[in-house]
Design an enzyme around this catalytic site. Structure first.
Site, PDB file in Angstrom:
ATOM      1  N   GLU A  34      -5.399   0.697  17.847  1.00  0.00           N
ATOM      2  CA  GLU A  34      -5.638   1.625  18.230  1.00  0.00           C
ATOM      3  C   GLU A  34      -6.658   1.680  17.911  1.00  0.00           C
ATOM      4  OE1 GLU A  34      -4.258   3.272  21.234  1.00  0.00           O
ATOM      5  OE2 GLU A  34      -2.188   3.362  20.111  1.00  0.00           O
ATOM      6  N   ASP A  37     -10.964   0.085  20.804  1.00  0.00           N
ATOM      7  CA  ASP A  37     -11.511  -0.402  22.537  1.00  0.00           C
ATOM      8  C   ASP A  37     -12.698  -0.291  22.662  1.00  0.00           C
ATOM      9  OD1 ASP A  37     -10.081   2.243  22.868  1.00  0.00           O
ATOM     10  OD2 ASP A  37     -10.044   1.958  24.680  1.00  0.00           O
ATOM     11  N   GLY A 128      -0.154  12.727  30.629  1.00  0.00           N
ATOM     12  CA  GLY A 128      -0.840  13.351  29.267  1.00  0.00           C
ATOM     13  C   GLY A 128       0.100  13.316  28.615  1.00  0.00           C
ATOM     14  N   GLY A 130       0.104  10.028  26.753  1.00  0.00           N
ATOM     15  CA  GLY A 130      -0.003   9.125  26.683  1.00  0.00           C
ATOM     16  C   GLY A 130       0.174   7.875  27.111  1.00  0.00           C
ATOM     17  N   SER A 133      -1.046   7.586  32.605  1.00  0.00           N
ATOM     18  CA  SER A 133      -0.187   7.963  34.295  1.00  0.00           C
ATOM     19  C   SER A 133      -1.995   8.183  34.564  1.00  0.00           C
ATOM     20  CB  SER A 133       0.033  10.087  34.348  1.00  0.00           C
ATOM     21  OG  SER A 133      -0.754  10.363  34.083  1.00  0.00           O
ATOM     22  N   SER A 134      -2.669   8.455  33.957  1.00  0.00           N
ATOM     23  CA  SER A 134      -3.565   8.117  35.442  1.00  0.00           C
ATOM     24  C   SER A 134      -4.513   7.025  35.390  1.00  0.00           C
ATOM     25  CB  SER A 134      -5.088   9.195  33.746  1.00  0.00           C
ATOM     26  OG  SER A 134      -5.915   8.526  32.939  1.00  0.00           O
ATOM     27  N   GLU A 166     -12.802   6.628  36.308  1.00  0.00           N
ATOM     28  CA  GLU A 166     -12.059   7.814  35.168  1.00  0.00           C
ATOM     29  C   GLU A 166     -13.825   8.733  34.229  1.00  0.00           C
ATOM     30  OE1 GLU A 166      -8.809   7.203  33.868  1.00  0.00           O
ATOM     31  OE2 GLU A 166      -9.412   8.705  31.982  1.00  0.00           O
ATOM     32  N   ASP A 178      -6.736   0.484  29.577  1.00  0.00           N
ATOM     33  CA  ASP A 178      -5.102   1.752  30.428  1.00  0.00           C
ATOM     34  C   ASP A 178      -5.067   0.906  31.398  1.00  0.00           C
ATOM     35  OD1 ASP A 178      -5.502   3.063  27.580  1.00  0.00           O
ATOM     36  OD2 ASP A 178      -6.048   4.890  28.691  1.00  0.00           O
ATOM     37  N   TYR A 227     -11.780  12.623  19.985  1.00  0.00           N
ATOM     38  CA  TYR A 227     -12.317  11.516  20.452  1.00  0.00           C
ATOM     39  C   TYR A 227     -12.962  11.664  20.111  1.00  0.00           C
ATOM     40  CZ  TYR A 227     -11.917   8.084  23.313  1.00  0.00           C
ATOM     41  OH  TYR A 227     -12.177   6.121  23.938  1.00  0.00           O
TER      42      TYR A 227
HETATM   43  P1  ADP Z   1      -2.141  10.819  30.786  1.00  0.00           P
HETATM   44  O1  ADP Z   1      -2.274   9.301  29.161  1.00  0.00           O
HETATM   45  O2  ADP Z   1      -0.806   9.919  31.148  1.00  0.00           O
HETATM   46  O3  ADP Z   1      -3.372   9.564  30.936  1.00  0.00           O
HETATM   47  P2  ADP Z   1      -4.671  11.784  31.397  1.00  0.00           P
HETATM   48  O4  ADP Z   1      -4.791  13.317  30.707  1.00  0.00           O
HETATM   49  O5  ADP Z   1      -5.477  11.265  31.070  1.00  0.00           O
HETATM   50  O6  ADP Z   1      -3.477  11.459  30.580  1.00  0.00           O
HETATM   51  O7  ADP Z   1      -3.900  12.005  32.587  1.00  0.00           O
HETATM   52  C1  ADP Z   1      -3.160  12.761  33.464  1.00  0.00           C
HETATM   53  C2  ADP Z   1      -4.074  13.530  34.967  1.00  0.00           C
HETATM   54  O8  ADP Z   1      -3.481  12.320  35.511  1.00  0.00           O
HETATM   55  C3  ADP Z   1      -2.457  14.869  35.260  1.00  0.00           C
HETATM   56  O9  ADP Z   1      -2.980  16.559  35.365  1.00  0.00           O
HETATM   57  C4  ADP Z   1      -3.531  14.104  36.899  1.00  0.00           C
HETATM   58  O10 ADP Z   1      -4.531  15.088  37.171  1.00  0.00           O
HETATM   59  C5  ADP Z   1      -3.403  12.929  36.947  1.00  0.00           C
HETATM   60  N1  ADP Z   1      -2.309  12.405  37.616  1.00  0.00           N
HETATM   61  C6  ADP Z   1      -0.857  11.864  36.452  1.00  0.00           C
HETATM   62  N2  ADP Z   1      -0.113  11.676  37.043  1.00  0.00           N
HETATM   63  C7  ADP Z   1       0.284  12.552  38.046  1.00  0.00           C
HETATM   64  C8  ADP Z   1       0.540  12.137  39.550  1.00  0.00           C
HETATM   65  N3  ADP Z   1       1.743  11.743  39.089  1.00  0.00           N
HETATM   66  N4  ADP Z   1       0.560  12.772  40.843  1.00  0.00           N
HETATM   67  C9  ADP Z   1      -0.787  13.525  40.290  1.00  0.00           C
HETATM   68  N5  ADP Z   1      -1.585  13.676  39.758  1.00  0.00           N
HETATM   69  C10 ADP Z   1      -1.374  12.452  38.595  1.00  0.00           C
HETATM   70 MG    MG Z   2      -4.857   8.916  31.134  1.00  0.00          MG
END
Ligand code: ADP
Ligand code: MG
Length: 391
Positions: A34, A37, A128, A130, A133-134, A166, A178, A227
């Site tokens: 952790e 990277d 958001g 961790g 999702s992005s 990103e 990621d 960060y």
């Molecule tokens: P994470 O740790 O989940 O990657 P981030 O802040 O890097 O958190 O990314 C989250 C962002 O990615 C959300 O605010 C949104 O803009 C986009 N996102 C993630 N999932 C979705 C979704 N299901 N639909 C639309 N946008 C999404």
């Molecule tokens: Mg992310």
């Protein structure tokens, strides 16, 4: 699957047609390595069995129409509107659309074709927390455009393009882990990635252990500032250590023994941050042999050591993460527990005997809730396949 049905229904209602394709790309969890990277170290993530799914079809116009089903929002853009981050009606592109639009931008920059599409997407990767999702959104759209554009790139190349989106379009300064894990995931395997050479290999996870993720539900806003400070401290450590170790390019090149020799020359805070990185890279070096020998107990101890180091040296934990980890480590069947991801909230990752996982999850949730009055989400997950076009 429910989520595929859900996006297919919305697609059919909106566009009066069935989607031509479904793409899927998972989130990820990191078991060890952790905050290394960006120090050219090794990471040990797995793709998880939660993912973003896109129902999509090509369209004749040059406008891409997206529906984010989870947000109940739409966006419209084209290659012409992408550079100025606006929609085809000249209104600003909403934040969530920067991720798919950023993918189109990165692909166009690399002269890959990105035919217009109409698409509906939804995800069961929590946003958001961790679990990336992005990256799962980016990797799913990369698969969608690969399908419509009729080109093929190796998974690691797709990951690099997602990272470019990103970093340069969304504007988040993240490493490659990621997108790599989302693109390259292999069922029932951890992925050991050398963040310097980008060489990677799979390490089978024994059948009888489960990966359990526990979301503290706490989100702290200062994350990106902190960060950047951690990254700056690591760079400062390299700069100072280079006086005695002129050949080092990053903390990856410093052994624990060398670090101990020269640490006193560093300012206190810089020394703590760098000590975490150097020791964490050493832990990841041990991980492969331990897992190959089936020594899950010792591997779990490395995860516990990692948490202490992130808490006391790197200082990226928070009271809720510490509580979640302490409770987990006291429960039967738990080999190891630590915060995962950037820190300051979000999730912990736990390695748990599979037959004990349900009981573990229940007790962890109950005990955490009674101590913090927060209602956590617990996911019993398995290492899954990377981004793909579903048949
Ligand atoms: P994470 O740790 O989940 O990657 P981030 O802040 O890097 O958190 O990314 C989250 C962002 O990615 C959300 O605010 C949104 O803009 C986009 N996102 C993630 N999932 C979705 C979704 N299901 N639909 C639309 N946008 C999404
Ligand atoms: Mg992310």
């Amino acid at each position: 699957m429910e989520i595929i049905e859900h996006i297919t229904n919305i697609f059919s209602k909106t566009f009066r047609d069935k989607p031509a394709h479904i793409a899927r790309a998972p989130g990820r969890v990191n078991l060890l390595g952790e905050h290394v990277d960006y120090n050219d170290g090794f990471v040990l993530p797995a793709a998880i069995d939660r993912a973003t799914y896109i129902a999509f079809s090509p369209t004749d116009s040059d406008q891409t129409t997206l529906i984010a089903a989870d947000l109940n929002q739409q966006a419209f853009f084209s290659p012409q509107t992408i550079p100025s981050k606006i929609q085809t009606d000249s209104s600003p592109l909403p934040d969530w659309a920067h991720y798919p639009a950023g993918v189109m931008w990165a692909l166009l920059e690399n002269e890959l074709s990105t035919p217009a599409m109409k698409a509906v997407y939804s995800s069961n990767v929590p946003r958001g927390s961790g679990l990336s999702s992005s990256a799962s959104v980016e990797m799913a759209f990369t698969i969608a455009w690969q399908t419509l554009g009729r080109w093929t790139l190796p998974a690691m190349q797709r990951a690099l393009l997602g990272q470019k989106a990103e970093n340069q379009y969304v504007g988040v300064n993240s490493g490659i882990m990621d997108q790599f894990a989302s693109a390259c995931g292999v069922e029932n395997n951890l992925l050991l990635l050398d963040c310097r050479s980008l060489e990677w290999k799979t390490i089978p996870l024994p059948d009888d252990v489960a990966i359990v993720i526990a979301d503290t539900t706490v989100r702290r806003k200062l994350t990106s500032g902190e960060y950047n400070k951690r990254r700056a401290a690591c760079e400062e450590a390299v700069r100072l250590l280079q006086k005695d170790l002129p050949d080092i390019k990053s903390l990856r090149d410093v052994s624990v023994e060398e670090f101990n020799r020269f640490a006193r020359k560093l300012p206190d805070e810089v020394s703590k941050r760098a000590r975490h990185v150097v020791q964490e890279i050493e832990r990841t070096n041990q991980a492969e042999a331990l897992l190959e020998a089936g020594n899950v107990e010792r591997f779990g101890e490395l995860m516990n050591e990692c948490h202490v180091s992130l808490r006391d040296l790197y200082e990226v934990s928070c009271p809720e993460l510490d509580t979640m980890v302490r409770i987990a480590q006291s429960l039967e069947g738990c080999y190891g527990a630590r915060l995962t991801g950037a820190g300051f909230g979000g999730c912990t990752v736990n390695l748990v005997a599979r037959e004990k996982a349900d009981g573990f999850a229940g007790l962890l949730a109950n005990n955490y809730e009674s101590e913090t009055r927060l209602h956590p989400e617990i996911y019993i997950t398995r290492a899954s396949k990377g981004a793909e076009l579903l048949a």
